[in-house]
Motif scaffolding. Structure first.
Motif, PDB file in Angstrom:
ATOM      1  N   SER A   1      52.818  46.778   7.633  1.00 38.91           N
ATOM      2  CA  SER A   1      52.773  45.721   8.647  1.00 38.91           C
ATOM      3  C   SER A   1      52.796  46.300  10.063  1.00 38.91           C
ATOM      4  O   SER A   1      52.835  45.554  11.027  1.00 38.91           O
ATOM      5  CB  SER A   1      53.952  44.762   8.461  1.00 38.91           C
ATOM      6  OG  SER A   1      55.172  45.465   8.590  1.00 38.91           O
ATOM      7  N   GLU A   2      52.758  47.622  10.180  1.00 36.22           N
ATOM      8  CA  GLU A   2      52.766  48.251  11.498  1.00 36.22           C
ATOM      9  C   GLU A   2      51.646  49.277  11.599  1.00 36.22           C
ATOM     10  O   GLU A   2      51.595  50.237  10.834  1.00 36.22           O
ATOM     11  CB  GLU A   2      54.105  48.938  11.755  1.00 36.22           C
ATOM     12  CG  GLU A   2      54.250  49.435  13.162  1.00 36.22           C
ATOM     13  CD  GLU A   2      55.648  49.948  13.453  1.00 36.22           C
ATOM     14  OE1 GLU A   2      55.744  50.927  14.205  1.00 36.22           O
ATOM     15  OE2 GLU A   2      56.623  49.385  12.930  1.00 36.22           O
ATOM     16  N   ILE A   3      50.729  49.035  12.534  1.00 35.12           N
ATOM     17  CA  ILE A   3      49.597  49.920  12.758  1.00 35.12           C
ATOM     18  C   ILE A   3      49.564  50.245  14.248  1.00 35.12           C
ATOM     19  O   ILE A   3      49.740  49.365  15.082  1.00 35.12           O
ATOM     20  CB  ILE A   3      48.273  49.249  12.338  1.00 35.12           C
ATOM     21  CG1 ILE A   3      48.322  48.872  10.852  1.00 35.12           C
ATOM     22  CG2 ILE A   3      47.083  50.162  12.631  1.00 35.12           C
ATOM     23  CD1 ILE A   3      47.186  47.986  10.405  1.00 35.12           C
ATOM     24  N   THR A   4      49.336  51.513  14.557  1.00 37.10           N
ATOM     25  CA  THR A   4      49.301  51.951  15.943  1.00 37.10           C
ATOM     26  C   THR A   4      47.900  52.423  16.305  1.00 37.10           C
ATOM     27  O   THR A   4      47.281  53.175  15.544  1.00 37.10           O
ATOM     28  CB  THR A   4      50.287  53.119  16.169  1.00 37.10           C
ATOM     29  OG1 THR A   4      51.588  52.706  15.775  1.00 37.10           O
ATOM     30  CG2 THR A   4      50.315  53.546  17.619  1.00 37.10           C
TER      31      THR A   4
ATOM     32  N   LEU B   1      36.339  61.122  24.012  1.00 35.96           N
ATOM     33  CA  LEU B   1      37.175  59.951  23.787  1.00 35.96           C
ATOM     34  C   LEU B   1      37.773  60.114  22.396  1.00 35.96           C
ATOM     35  O   LEU B   1      37.039  60.348  21.429  1.00 35.96           O
ATOM     36  CB  LEU B   1      36.337  58.673  23.846  1.00 35.96           C
ATOM     37  CG  LEU B   1      37.083  57.369  23.564  1.00 35.96           C
ATOM     38  CD1 LEU B   1      38.033  57.057  24.725  1.00 35.96           C
ATOM     39  CD2 LEU B   1      36.101  56.236  23.355  1.00 35.96           C
ATOM     40  N   HIS B   2      39.091  60.042  22.303  1.00 38.42           N
ATOM     41  CA  HIS B   2      39.797  60.199  21.031  1.00 38.42           C
ATOM     42  C   HIS B   2      40.392  58.847  20.632  1.00 38.42           C
ATOM     43  O   HIS B   2      41.139  58.253  21.403  1.00 38.42           O
ATOM     44  CB  HIS B   2      40.933  61.217  21.160  1.00 38.42           C
ATOM     45  CG  HIS B   2      40.467  62.583  21.536  1.00 38.42           C
ATOM     46  ND1 HIS B   2      40.181  63.546  20.598  1.00 38.42           N
ATOM     47  CD2 HIS B   2      40.227  63.155  22.736  1.00 38.42           C
ATOM     48  CE1 HIS B   2      39.786  64.646  21.210  1.00 38.42           C
ATOM     49  NE2 HIS B   2      39.806  64.433  22.510  1.00 38.42           N
ATOM     50  N   VAL B   3      40.071  58.391  19.441  1.00 35.19           N
ATOM     51  CA  VAL B   3      40.594  57.143  18.887  1.00 35.19           C
ATOM     52  C   VAL B   3      41.386  57.495  17.637  1.00 35.19           C
ATOM     53  O   VAL B   3      40.868  58.180  16.744  1.00 35.19           O
ATOM     54  CB  VAL B   3      39.452  56.163  18.526  1.00 35.19           C
ATOM     55  CG1 VAL B   3      40.000  54.909  17.866  1.00 35.19           C
ATOM     56  CG2 VAL B   3      38.611  55.826  19.755  1.00 35.19           C
ATOM     57  N   ILE B   4      42.632  57.035  17.576  1.00 32.46           N
ATOM     58  CA  ILE B   4      43.477  57.301  16.407  1.00 32.46           C
ATOM     59  C   ILE B   4      44.101  55.992  15.948  1.00 32.46           C
ATOM     60  O   ILE B   4      44.727  55.283  16.740  1.00 32.46           O
ATOM     61  CB  ILE B   4      44.595  58.309  16.734  1.00 32.46           C
ATOM     62  CG1 ILE B   4      44.010  59.611  17.273  1.00 32.46           C
ATOM     63  CG2 ILE B   4      45.466  58.568  15.498  1.00 32.46           C
ATOM     64  CD1 ILE B   4      45.025  60.526  17.910  1.00 32.46           C
TER      65      ILE B   4
END
Length: 93
Positions: free
Chosen positions: A18-21, A31-34
């Motif tokens: 239930s927790e996504i960052t 551009l870095h997407v995590i």
């Protein structure tokens, strides 16, 4: 935006958490997407036929990353999926 949407949706649908960052940063011309869901696991790209309602997301992420001089992958522990995209270089006038 499409890459963020696909990675976020995969984490939401497949992690069971239930927790996504979401982290986005610019560093060294990329551009870095995590997207980190904290749950170990590795995404698997599937072949989707033309009637399928899902199963194309990772193929889209892969194609867009490659088209923009980047790549995507998963952290060693499998808790986060990331993507890098090369930013356009500024030209001097």
């Amino acid at each position: 935006m499409l890459i963020v949407s696909e990675l976020w949706t995969n984490a939401l649908l497949h992690s069971g958490t239930s927790e996504i960052t979401l982290s986005i940063k610019v560093q060294n011309g990329f551009l870095h997407v995590i997207v980190d869901d904290g749950m170990p696991g590795f995404p698997v790209s599937k072949a989707a036929d033309e009637e399928a309602l899902s199963g194309r997301g990772l193929a889209l992420v892969d194609a867009l990353a490659k088209e923009h001089g980047g790549e995507w992958g998963t952290t060693e522990d499998g808790t986060a999926t990331w993507c890098t995209l090369a930013l356009p270089q500024e030209t001097a006038s």
